[in-house]
Motif scaffolding. Structure first.
Motif, PDB file in Angstrom:
ATOM      1  N   LYS A  60      85.156  19.141  96.273  1.00 26.66           N
ATOM      2  CA  LYS A  60      85.711  18.699  97.551  1.00 26.66           C
ATOM      3  C   LYS A  60      85.827  17.173  97.604  1.00 26.66           C
ATOM      4  N   GLU A  61      84.819  16.501  97.061  1.00 26.25           N
ATOM      5  CA  GLU A  61      84.902  15.046  97.032  1.00 26.25           C
ATOM      6  C   GLU A  61      86.048  14.579  96.149  1.00 26.25           C
ATOM      7  N   MET A  62      86.229  15.281  95.031  1.00 26.32           N
ATOM      8  CA  MET A  62      87.311  14.914  94.130  1.00 26.32           C
ATOM      9  C   MET A  62      88.672  15.188  94.770  1.00 26.32           C
ATOM     10  N   GLN A  63      88.769  16.286  95.485  1.00 32.62           N
ATOM     11  CA  GLN A  63      90.016  16.589  96.182  1.00 32.62           C
ATOM     12  C   GLN A  63      90.324  15.538  97.240  1.00 32.62           C
ATOM     13  N   GLU A  64      89.284  15.056  97.893  1.00 32.35           N
ATOM     14  CA  GLU A  64      89.499  14.038  98.920  1.00 32.35           C
ATOM     15  C   GLU A  64      89.889  12.699  98.282  1.00 32.35           C
ATOM     16  N   LYS A  65      89.250  12.413  97.161  1.00 31.80           N
ATOM     17  CA  LYS A  65      89.510  11.124  96.519  1.00 31.80           C
ATOM     18  C   LYS A  65      90.914  11.057  95.949  1.00 31.80           C
ATOM     19  N   TYR A  66      91.360  12.143  95.311  1.00 35.47           N
ATOM     20  CA  TYR A  66      92.669  12.135  94.651  1.00 35.47           C
ATOM     21  C   TYR A  66      93.696  12.958  95.420  1.00 35.47           C
ATOM     22  N   LYS A  67      93.572  13.012  96.700  1.00 32.34           N
ATOM     23  CA  LYS A  67      94.493  13.828  97.480  1.00 32.34           C
ATOM     24  C   LYS A  67      95.933  13.342  97.382  1.00 32.34           C
ATOM     25  N   ASP A  68      96.122  12.077  97.047  1.00 31.11           N
ATOM     26  CA  ASP A  68      97.477  11.538  96.914  1.00 31.11           C
ATOM     27  C   ASP A  68      97.976  11.564  95.479  1.00 31.11           C
ATOM     28  N   ASP A  69      97.171  12.063  94.573  1.00 26.76           N
ATOM     29  CA  ASP A  69      97.558  12.114  93.162  1.00 26.76           C
ATOM     30  C   ASP A  69      97.104  13.452  92.574  1.00 26.76           C
TER      31      ASP A  69
END
Length: 623
Positions: free
Chosen positions: A413-422
């Motif tokens: 979930k943290e990774m999805q939030e961090k790279y939500k634009d990529d």
């Protein structure tokens, strides 16, 4: 469940919908009335040795002959332990076949317009030539007649002998002797293959005409025919099908449980015809059945090879007629004992090409368990336990993978939030994280992939398993081939049958899904759809054979027990980060415009911390 699991589940559902759509009888337009249908019936062409009255047509659509003035129609019966054949001299064939090994004494060719094996001179015509019985015993009967072309026709029926002996198998021999004094040629002699109808108007499968051309078996069901455009308004009426086959091995008709097949000794060119006709239920027990008005039977014929006879010459043609239940073991035994496996009578089962081997394997195992226990319901339960036991290691590994996925969910979930634009970068980092923690994202899908062919194979096998007809299990389950209806609710104009086993199947499936570990990445929408699956399976299985609901119910119970035992005995999976040497760039990154065109903007290499890539996370993996 992750996206890939959902893809597999969706494919399973689509497959079941297609299968159900294919097997479920489509709404039929109102068929022609029996009177109109009978008006299309072509009277038999050949004249009898003794002048016959023209063929009359009964109101119910069956062609019946007017009483002969000079020769009465004679009936001969041949009886064995499991079958009784009623022969008629009019057409010299099997007027009806009674299956004595069934509780309800099933009758084949009940609605036939001519005897099975009747010889006619054109398609859709029915032989009204009245033969003489020249020989008969308790094992065979011989008919003779002279056609209008001065051809002596001798037809001999005899119980099969040799290694392929069966009460349901008859040898038929036709000898044609040219007595006209001139050469005779004909390529339009047809054998009537009989008719087939379902035992009930609301059966789950429609009767069909079947044939085998050079090893390829085909079937056309009554749902193929129509009296007008289809439900989309396209096309026209389909009332008759005719085909030319280069290498015909057998042709006949079949219902869900029984079949009548005429087999050639050798492959030979032939033509076949088939059509459906409406069954009159106005005076029988199904008069009030909602589907009685559209209940059709099917019948047809198969041509003889071209016949050329010099004056005084004779030619003999040999066939076999199977009239009996569709039991894979018995049909395969006839193929094997006959020494000619290529005849492939067992293809009458129509198990399918993709998962046919699964159906054959399951049916063979089911019969073994039945031989041990003597009860088909218990055999189904034993087969369920055997199949699930074989899948236990795979299911346990899948559950472990899903638990690991659940423990990784905070990091994901943290990774999805961090790279939500990529998204591409996010997928790249996700795959890297899976490798570091030794998690297979598709590991949870494997049991579903394995179960899918098993379920389809079992479904296909059970829908035509004659062995289950009339076989009880416990209490309210008195016929495993039918729904276990215990009562009917009358809701105004709708009648709802109460079938306990499918309801129990839906309940156990719901519990099993609640107990199955799911990754925390599953959103609420996916959870809602996931919880609808028991209702979807309940819908598909509600009116099907109770044997399938029994299998699926015990599958769910087994998986519930397995989940509880796994929870007690299996250690909780531990997330251990491993050192991964990335020897090649991820394929996603190589295709990314970010990687190819904007390398100068790429982040500096750094070590991925659990819980975040660039910033220090305050959360730790739940180990």
């Amino acid at each position: 469940m992750d996206k890939k699991t959902w893809i597999v589940v969706s494919l399973c559902i689509v497959g079941m919908i297609v299968n159900a759509f294919y097997l479920t009888p489509k709404p039929q337009p109102q068929s022609q009335t029996p009177a109109a249908e009978s008006a299309q019936t072509t009277p038999a062409a050949p004249a009898a040795l003794t002048p016959q009255s023209p063929t009359a047509t009964a109101p119910d659509g069956q062609a019946t002959a007017a009483p002969a003035q000079t020769e009465a129609v004679e009936t001969v019966e041949l009886t064995s332990t499991n079958a009784r054949y009623e022969f008629s001299s009019k057409g010299a064939g099997i007027k009806k076949a009674y299956l004595l090994d069934t509780k309800d004494k099933v009758v084949l060719n009940k609605w036939g317009k001519a005897p099975i094996g009747a010889l006619s001179t054109a398609s859709r015509s029915y032989d009204d030539l009245n033969y003489k019985v020249v020989e008969k015993s308790d094992k065979h009967v011989v008919f003779e007649a002279i056609s209008a072309e001065k051809v002596l026709i001798r037809k001999e029926y005899r119980f099969s002998t040799g290694p392929a002996v069966s009460d349901h198998l008859l040898d038929m021999k036709i000898t044609l002797t040219n007595q006209s004094g001139a050469k005779m040629s004909r390529d339009s002699w047809f054998l009537y293959t009989g008719s087939s109808s379902e035992l009930r108007p609301d059966e789950i499968e429609r009767p069909a005409f079947i044939w085998n051309d050079a090893g390829d078996a085909h079937a056309i069901h009554t749902s193929h025919f129509r009296d007008g455009p289809n439900w989309l308004g396209w096309g026209g009426a389909i009332v008759l099908e005719e085909k030319s086959l280069p290498r015909t091995r057998w042709a006949g008709v079949m219902s869900r449980f029984y079949t009548t097949v005429i087999t050639n000794k050798e492959d030979q060119p032939s033509r076949i015809w088939m059509e459906r006709f409406l069954i009159d239920h106005s005076k029988d027990e199904f008069a009030k059945n909602s589907k009685a008005a559209t209940d059709h039977a099917i019948h047809g014929g198969m041509s003889l090879p071209p016949v050329e006879l010099e004056a005084g010459a004779a030619k003999t043609l040999e066939f076999r007629i199977y009239t009996g239940p569709k039991i894979y073991r018995d049909l395969a035994a006839i193929d094997a004992a006959d020494g000619n496996h290529e005849r492939q009578l067992k293809q009458v089962m129509f198990y399918g090409n993709w998962f046919g081997w699964v159906s054959r394997l399951l049916v063979s195992a089911l019969r073994i368990f039945h031989d041990w226990t003597g009860n088909w319901g218990v055999a189904i339960i034993m087969l369920t336990v055997a199949v699930r036991s074989l899948l236990w290691p795979l299911q346990a590994r899948s559950n472990a993978q899903m638990k690991k996925m659940g423990k990784l969910s905070p990091l994901m979930k943290e990774m999805q939030e961090k790279y939500k634009d990529d998204p591409q970068r996010m997928n790249q980092e996700m795959m890297k994280m899976y490798r570091e923690y030794g998690v297979n994202p598709v590991g949870g899908c494997l049991p579903l992939l394995v179960q899918f062919p098993i379920f389809i194979g079992f479904y296909t096998a059970l829908k035509s398993a004659t062995e289950l007809r009339g076989q009880p299990f416990i209490w309210w389950v008195q016929d495993l081939s039918l729904p276990d209806t215990v009562a009917t609710l009358n809701l105004f104009i709708y009648h709802l049958d109460i079938n306990p086993l499918p309801l129990l199947m839906g309940l156990t499936m719901f519990l099993q899904m609640k107990l199955t570990p799911q990754p925390a990445t599953v959103d609420k929408m996916q959870q809602r759809i996931f919880m609808l699956m028991p209702f979807m399976f309940l819908f598909f299985c509600y009116t099907f054979a109770s044997a399938l609901a029994l299998y699926w119910t015990f599958t769910n119970i087994f998986m519930i027990i397995q989940a509880q035992l796994t929870r007690i005995w299996q250690k909780e999976p531990v997330l251990e980060k491993k050192t991964v040497i990335d020897t090649k760039p991820a394929s996603v990154s190589s295709m990314s415009p970010y990687a190819s065109g904007n390398k100068q903007k790429k982040d500096k290499p750094r070590t991925l911390r659990p819980g975040g890539g660039g910033s220090k996370s305050t959360r730790k993996p739940n180990t």
